[in-house]
Design an enzyme around this catalytic site. Structure first.
Site, mmCIF file in Angstrom:
data_model
loop_
_atom_site.group_PDB
_atom_site.id
_atom_site.type_symbol
_atom_site.label_atom_id
_atom_site.label_comp_id
_atom_site.label_asym_id
_atom_site.label_seq_id
_atom_site.Cartn_x
_atom_site.Cartn_y
_atom_site.Cartn_z
ATOM 1 N N ASP A 198 85.950 39.316 4.573
ATOM 2 C CA ASP A 198 86.155 40.321 3.527
ATOM 3 C C ASP A 198 87.628 40.277 3.118
ATOM 4 O O ASP A 198 88.458 41.023 3.631
ATOM 5 C CB ASP A 198 85.763 41.695 4.097
ATOM 6 C CG ASP A 198 86.075 42.839 3.163
ATOM 7 O OD1 ASP A 198 86.145 42.611 1.946
ATOM 8 O OD2 ASP A 198 86.250 43.970 3.661
ATOM 9 N N THR B 293 84.344 37.722 -1.201
ATOM 10 C CA THR B 293 83.887 37.848 0.184
ATOM 11 C C THR B 293 83.227 36.521 0.512
ATOM 12 O O THR B 293 82.296 36.108 -0.189
ATOM 13 C CB THR B 293 82.875 39.008 0.322
ATOM 14 O OG1 THR B 293 83.530 40.228 -0.016
ATOM 15 C CG2 THR B 293 82.332 39.097 1.735
ATOM 16 N N GLU C 43 84.477 39.406 10.023
ATOM 17 C CA GLU C 43 83.287 40.257 10.145
ATOM 18 C C GLU C 43 82.045 39.388 10.325
ATOM 19 O O GLU C 43 82.070 38.176 10.089
ATOM 20 C CB GLU C 43 83.091 41.111 8.882
ATOM 21 C CG GLU C 43 84.311 41.947 8.517
ATOM 22 C CD GLU C 43 84.055 42.978 7.421
ATOM 23 O OE1 GLU C 43 82.871 43.362 7.243
ATOM 24 O OE2 GLU C 43 85.021 43.389 6.771
ATOM 25 N N GLU D 34 89.485 39.715 6.626
ATOM 26 C CA GLU D 34 88.842 40.570 7.626
ATOM 27 C C GLU D 34 87.736 39.748 8.275
ATOM 28 O O GLU D 34 86.841 39.237 7.588
ATOM 29 C CB GLU D 34 88.288 41.857 7.000
ATOM 30 C CG GLU D 34 89.411 42.777 6.548
ATOM 31 C CD GLU D 34 88.964 44.198 6.226
ATOM 32 O OE1 GLU D 34 87.765 44.417 5.984
ATOM 33 O OE2 GLU D 34 89.841 45.092 6.228
ATOM 34 N N ARG E 72 95.993 44.326 0.804
ATOM 35 C CA ARG E 72 96.427 45.570 1.473
ATOM 36 C C ARG E 72 97.312 46.453 0.619
ATOM 37 O O ARG E 72 97.290 47.683 0.757
ATOM 38 C CB ARG E 72 97.181 45.219 2.774
ATOM 39 C CG ARG E 72 96.379 44.407 3.761
ATOM 40 C CD ARG E 72 95.102 45.095 4.145
ATOM 41 N NE ARG E 72 94.322 44.281 5.078
ATOM 42 C CZ ARG E 72 93.081 44.564 5.434
ATOM 43 N NH1 ARG E 72 92.472 45.625 4.934
ATOM 44 N NH2 ARG E 72 92.443 43.791 6.268
ATOM 45 N N LYS F 220 89.087 44.999 -2.547
ATOM 46 C CA LYS F 220 88.045 44.280 -1.808
ATOM 47 C C LYS F 220 87.108 43.509 -2.724
ATOM 48 O O LYS F 220 86.106 42.992 -2.251
ATOM 49 C CB LYS F 220 87.207 45.304 -1.021
ATOM 50 C CG LYS F 220 88.015 46.187 -0.088
ATOM 51 C CD LYS F 220 88.296 45.482 1.207
ATOM 52 C CE LYS F 220 88.795 46.465 2.250
ATOM 53 N NZ LYS F 220 88.831 45.832 3.574
ATOM 54 N N GLN G 31 95.079 48.160 -1.809
ATOM 55 C CA GLN G 31 94.263 49.111 -1.035
ATOM 56 C C GLN G 31 95.030 50.386 -0.700
ATOM 57 O O GLN G 31 94.514 51.500 -0.848
ATOM 58 C CB GLN G 31 93.802 48.412 0.250
ATOM 59 C CG GLN G 31 92.845 49.228 1.108
ATOM 60 C CD GLN G 31 92.423 48.470 2.373
ATOM 61 O OE1 GLN G 31 92.797 47.312 2.574
ATOM 62 N NE2 GLN G 31 91.650 49.123 3.217
ATOM 63 N N GLU H 298 96.676 43.786 11.119
ATOM 64 C CA GLU H 298 96.829 44.219 12.513
ATOM 65 C C GLU H 298 97.672 43.224 13.317
ATOM 66 O O GLU H 298 98.511 43.631 14.119
ATOM 67 C CB GLU H 298 95.460 44.343 13.174
ATOM 68 C CG GLU H 298 94.576 45.422 12.584
ATOM 69 C CD GLU H 298 93.141 45.195 12.995
ATOM 70 O OE1 GLU H 298 92.744 45.677 14.070
ATOM 71 O OE2 GLU H 298 92.415 44.506 12.258
ATOM 72 N N ASP I 11 79.801 47.116 2.766
ATOM 73 C CA ASP I 11 80.710 46.760 3.857
ATOM 74 C C ASP I 11 81.012 47.998 4.693
ATOM 75 O O ASP I 11 81.341 49.054 4.148
ATOM 76 C CB ASP I 11 82.000 46.155 3.305
ATOM 77 C CG ASP I 11 82.804 45.463 4.404
ATOM 78 O OD1 ASP I 11 82.191 44.866 5.310
ATOM 79 O OD2 ASP I 11 84.047 45.521 4.349
ATOM 80 N N TYR J 249 93.157 53.763 -2.305
ATOM 81 C CA TYR J 249 91.984 54.061 -1.493
ATOM 82 C C TYR J 249 91.615 55.529 -1.331
ATOM 83 O O TYR J 249 90.471 55.831 -0.971
ATOM 84 C CB TYR J 249 92.103 53.402 -0.110
ATOM 85 C CG TYR J 249 92.816 54.190 0.950
ATOM 86 C CD1 TYR J 249 92.092 54.766 2.012
ATOM 87 C CD2 TYR J 249 94.192 54.347 0.922
ATOM 88 C CE1 TYR J 249 92.747 55.473 2.996
ATOM 89 C CE2 TYR J 249 94.847 55.056 1.905
ATOM 90 C CZ TYR J 249 94.122 55.619 2.945
ATOM 91 O OH TYR J 249 94.766 56.319 3.920
ATOM 92 N N HIS K 290 89.795 48.084 15.297
ATOM 93 C CA HIS K 290 90.322 47.881 13.939
ATOM 94 C C HIS K 290 90.596 49.228 13.263
ATOM 95 O O HIS K 290 91.665 49.444 12.696
ATOM 96 C CB HIS K 290 89.328 47.069 13.114
ATOM 97 C CG HIS K 290 89.669 46.983 11.651
ATOM 98 N ND1 HIS K 290 90.698 46.197 11.179
ATOM 99 C CD2 HIS K 290 89.138 47.596 10.561
ATOM 100 C CE1 HIS K 290 90.784 46.326 9.865
ATOM 101 N NE2 HIS K 290 89.844 47.172 9.458
HETATM 102 MN MN MN Z 1 85.747 44.913 5.525
#
Ligand code: MN
Length: 417
Positions: A234, A258, A204, A202, A238, A254, A241, A364, A129, A245, A136
């Site tokens: 995805d 997916t 994508e 997410e 959060r 993650k 994460q 976001e 990914d 991360y 973003h």
């Molecule tokens: Mn992603």
């Protein structure tokens, strides 16, 4: 721009169908708990490609039954010349010039889409990914590290990404269980273990590698090696994460699931919709420069439906907002000598646009929960709640036709107790 290619299957000629003759995406289906078979979407029907092969009406390989399999990987292995030849012969069988005998033979090997269950269209070999949407990356970087450090110093030079889990990729319609994880919020003095309270999507695109490589390849070769595209969600926790991360990037945040859309839309079908990546703020190193337009103009949207409620469209954007194309990402992926396999899946990175309602994640859209979204029902959302269904949709709009992907759906169910 080419127009609609007319088919003798009437539903394929409707201007709002996702699946005109121009598209012919590849999927895997079953009917009444029967075998998994390879199929091609056309209007409101699925043509049974496994059946056409067995009957000798349309074969990809004269020697081997490559479609006698619950995936399109064996077909992809045959390479771009066979992909093009098969697509041309399939187009001829379904075009309105086909004779009555052909039409009868094909209709025998087709089912109404409404009667079919769709499955994973290919076996995912490996999953990577990326993080290639500038809006973003800027938004998330601003929230996590402040506006000055929003874009990491490498971002304008490298399509950055992480190696994900092929085992977690599921097809549209599969429920997603809210994950548990280790959490430590800004006000917590010690970490704790519990269900994610900031579970997110997410938006994508996923590119599917159709030709294997062993060693570095150019951007032009990478473009030719990509078989097709799917929508990709995805799912991201959060709160997990934010704590885990640094410095190695996402891990458990993650790896829950997916979701991909059920039809592989081929690069051939998307050819009329090629577009360029945006102007470069910093010149890319030569190995990353594109010899031509390798991105696509694909309109995207996201819908959120609460349990028992109606859908609110929460974002609209376009794949053409990406800073790096899938071909650039794939070429970069191979620079170290990393072998790529048929069936490798490359997530684009979240696709957000410059405006607030063009953001491809709730992180976001709600600005980290500080500005909750109001749904059409009056309910608000900062992140996903149990029972919510998230739908990604995408289509390239032609003159009188569209190349659609079919929805990419997932409902979030409560964390296991
Ligand atoms: Mn992603």
């Amino acid at each position: 721009m080419t127009g609609l290619k007319p088919s003798w299957i009437d539903s394929a000629n409707a201007p709002d169908t996702d699946f005109p003759l121009n598209n012919l995406p590849y999927g895997v289906f079953s009917v009444d708990d029967g075998d998994l078979r390879c199929g091609v979407a056309i209007g409101d029907r699925i043509v049974d490609a496994t059946g056409l092969e067995a009957a000798g009406i349309l074969r990809a390989d004269p020697e081997a039954d490559v479609l006698d399999a619950p995936w399109w990987n064996d077909f992809m292995e045959l390479g771009p010349k066979v992909w093009a030849d098969y697509r041309a012969r399939l187009t001829a069988l379904l075009s309105d010039g086909a004779d009555e005998q052909t039409q009868e033979a094909v209709i025998t090997h087709s089912v109404p889409m409404a009667q079919a269950t769709l499955h994973m269209p290919f076996r995912v070999s490996e999953y990577t990914d990326f993080y290639a949407g500038r809006h973003h990356a800027t938004n998330v970087g601003t929230m996590f590290r402040g506006a000055e450090n929003a874009l990491p110093p490498n971002w304008l030079h490298i399509p950055i990404g992480y190696n994900g889990r092929a085992s977690s990729v599921v097809v549209s319609g599969t429920d997603v269980t809210r994950p548990h994880g280790q959490l430590k919020g800004p006000n917590d003095t010690v970490p704790r273990f519990g269900p994610s309270a900031r579970f997110d999507i997410e938006l994508e695109m996923g590119a599917i590698v159709g030709t294997a490589s062993d060693g570095p390849i150019s951007v032009a070769e990478a473009y030719d090696n990509i078989f097709g595209y799917v929508l990709l969600n995805d799912w991201s926790a959060r709160d997990i994460q934010a704590w885990e991360y640094q410095p190695l990037g996402p891990f458990q945040a993650k790896a829950t699931a997916t979701t991909i859309s059920p039809w592989i839309v081929t690069a051939a079908a998307l050819e009329p919709f090629r577009t360029s990546t945006p102007e470069r703020e910093k010149d890319l190193l030569p190995y990353l420069q594109e010899p031509g337009p390798m991105l696509y103009d694909i309109a995207l949207d996201v819908g959120l439906t609460p349990a028992g409620g109606d859908e609110t469209v929460i974002a609209r954007t376009n794949y053409n907002e990406m800073y790096y194309s899938a071909a650039q990402q794939l070429a970069h992926h191979t620079t170290c000598g990393c072998p790529m396999r048929v069936g490798d899946l490359l997530g684009s990175g979240t696709i957000s646009g410059p405006e607030k309602d063009m953001r491809g994640s709730l992180l976001e859209l709600s600005w980290g929960g500080k500005e909750p979204l109001t749904l059409d029902s009056g309910e608000t959302r900062s992140f996903i709640e149990d029972g919510d269904t998230l739908a990604l949709r995408g289509a390239a709009q032609g003159d009188g036709f569209r190349i659609g992907f079919g929805p990419c759906l997932g409902t979030v169910t409560p964390a296991r107790s």
